[in-house]
Design an enzyme around this catalytic site. Structure first.
Site, short mmCIF file in Angstrom:
data_model
loop_
_atom_site.label_atom_id
_atom_site.label_comp_id
_atom_site.label_asym_id
_atom_site.label_seq_id
_atom_site.Cartn_x
_atom_site.Cartn_y
_atom_site.Cartn_z
N GLY A 48 -9.38 -1.68 -0.99
CA GLY A 48 -7.45 -0.98 -1.64
C GLY A 48 -8.04 -1.27 -2.92
O GLY A 48 -8.57 -2.19 -3.03
N GLN A 53 -4.62 -3.87 -11.26
CA GLN A 53 -5.67 -4.00 -10.96
C GLN A 53 -6.30 -2.95 -11.56
O GLN A 53 -7.56 -3.50 -11.70
CB GLN A 53 -6.37 -4.12 -9.74
CG GLN A 53 -6.05 -5.41 -9.13
CD GLN A 53 -6.55 -5.02 -7.41
OE1 GLN A 53 -6.69 -4.15 -6.38
NE2 GLN A 53 -8.26 -5.50 -7.21
N CYS A 101 -12.07 -9.82 -3.54
CA CYS A 101 -10.83 -8.91 -4.23
C CYS A 101 -11.89 -8.71 -5.81
O CYS A 101 -13.01 -9.30 -6.65
CB CYS A 101 -9.88 -10.19 -5.39
SG CYS A 101 -8.70 -9.01 -6.43
N LEU A 102 -11.76 -7.32 -5.59
CA LEU A 102 -11.84 -6.60 -6.64
C LEU A 102 -11.55 -6.89 -8.04
O LEU A 102 -12.52 -6.93 -9.37
CB LEU A 102 -11.65 -5.41 -7.11
CG LEU A 102 -12.59 -4.35 -5.69
CD1 LEU A 102 -12.04 -2.59 -5.96
CD2 LEU A 102 -13.87 -4.62 -5.29
N HIS A 143 -2.56 -8.13 1.45
CA HIS A 143 -3.48 -8.38 -0.69
C HIS A 143 -2.64 -7.31 -1.34
O HIS A 143 -2.59 -7.79 -2.38
CB HIS A 143 -5.09 -7.57 -0.03
CG HIS A 143 -5.75 -8.36 -1.22
ND1 HIS A 143 -6.64 -9.28 -0.62
CD2 HIS A 143 -6.22 -7.78 -1.94
CE1 HIS A 143 -7.06 -9.13 -2.11
NE2 HIS A 143 -7.11 -8.57 -3.00
N GLU A 144 -2.90 -6.33 -0.68
CA GLU A 144 -2.60 -5.25 -1.63
C GLU A 144 -0.66 -5.34 -2.58
O GLU A 144 -0.27 -5.32 -3.58
CB GLU A 144 -2.72 -3.65 -1.79
CG GLU A 144 -4.23 -3.49 -1.22
CD GLU A 144 -4.90 -3.91 -2.13
OE1 GLU A 144 -4.79 -3.49 -3.16
OE2 GLU A 144 -6.52 -4.13 -1.71
N HIS A 147 -0.43 -7.66 -4.86
CA HIS A 147 -0.98 -7.95 -6.30
C HIS A 147 0.09 -7.17 -6.92
O HIS A 147 0.95 -6.58 -7.55
CB HIS A 147 -2.03 -6.33 -6.08
CG HIS A 147 -3.11 -6.61 -6.15
ND1 HIS A 147 -4.24 -7.93 -6.63
CD2 HIS A 147 -4.55 -7.04 -5.04
CE1 HIS A 147 -5.35 -8.20 -6.44
NE2 HIS A 147 -5.67 -7.22 -5.62
ZN ZN Z 1 -7.47 -7.37 -4.43
#
Ligand code: ZN
Length: 186
Positions: A48, A53, A101-102, A143-144, A147
């Protein structure tokens, strides 16, 4: 086009993202943005990616999962886009599992998430859709969507479980989550 992923500490990851209109969604600029987000997510790789991000404060995220894992109730999820999502948890946040998480590369922690969710949103054509999800897919959505509201998993994690990816592989990967929670006194 690959876009650099912003890391924790950047204010864009802590802002509330702006909703998009249906007209904006179908415009070339947003369609190109969506294509770049899929490319960036797959390159990372991740399951995702939310627009904040990559430094863009819009209520837009891309999701795709190709893996299967019975322990995590994880099944493949076809590539799709969520815009202006409204999340409804269908039950308490009582399913603990490691999550990363990225925007926090190299780390992971146990995050309790709801097993089932409902998401009302627009798709990549600006059409209203309702998604019902459970298991790992429900975790990805939670999670997304966090964000898009300036929330990172570290705000919801069991902080005593915070670990490097390396130590997760070495010490915790093979252990049942309930046992880890007990061991850590979390
Ligand atoms: Zn994330």
């Amino acid at each position: 086009m690959l876009i650099a992923i912003r890391k924790t500490g950047e204010i864009v990851l802590r802002d509330n993202a702006r909703p998009l209109t249906s007209e904006e969604i179908v415009a070339d600029s947003v369609q190109e943005l969506i294509a770049s987000m899929f490319e960036t997510m797959r390159d990372a790789p991740g399951v995702g990616l939310a627009a904040p991000q990559i430094g863009i404060p819009l209520q837009l995220a891309v999701i795709e999962d190709t893996e299967t894992d019975a322990e995590r109730a994880r099944l493949p999820v076809a590539p799709h886009v969520i815009v202006n999502p409204v999340l409804t948890l269908e039950g308490p946040r009582d399913v603990p599992f490691f999550e990363g998480c990225l925007s926090l590369p190299g780390f992971a922690a146990i995050v309790p998430r709801a097993l089932r969710v409902r998401v009302d949103c627009l798709n990549e054509r600006g059409e209203p859709v309702t998604i019902r999800a459970e298991g790992w897919y429900a975790r990805i959505l939670q999670h997304e969507i966090d964000h898009l509201n300036g929330i990172l998993y570290i705000d919801r994690m069991i902080s005593r479980s915070f670990t490097t990816r390396e130590n997760l592989e070495q010490h915790w990967k093979q252990m049942p989550i309930a046992e880890i929670v007990r061991l850590l006194g979390a």
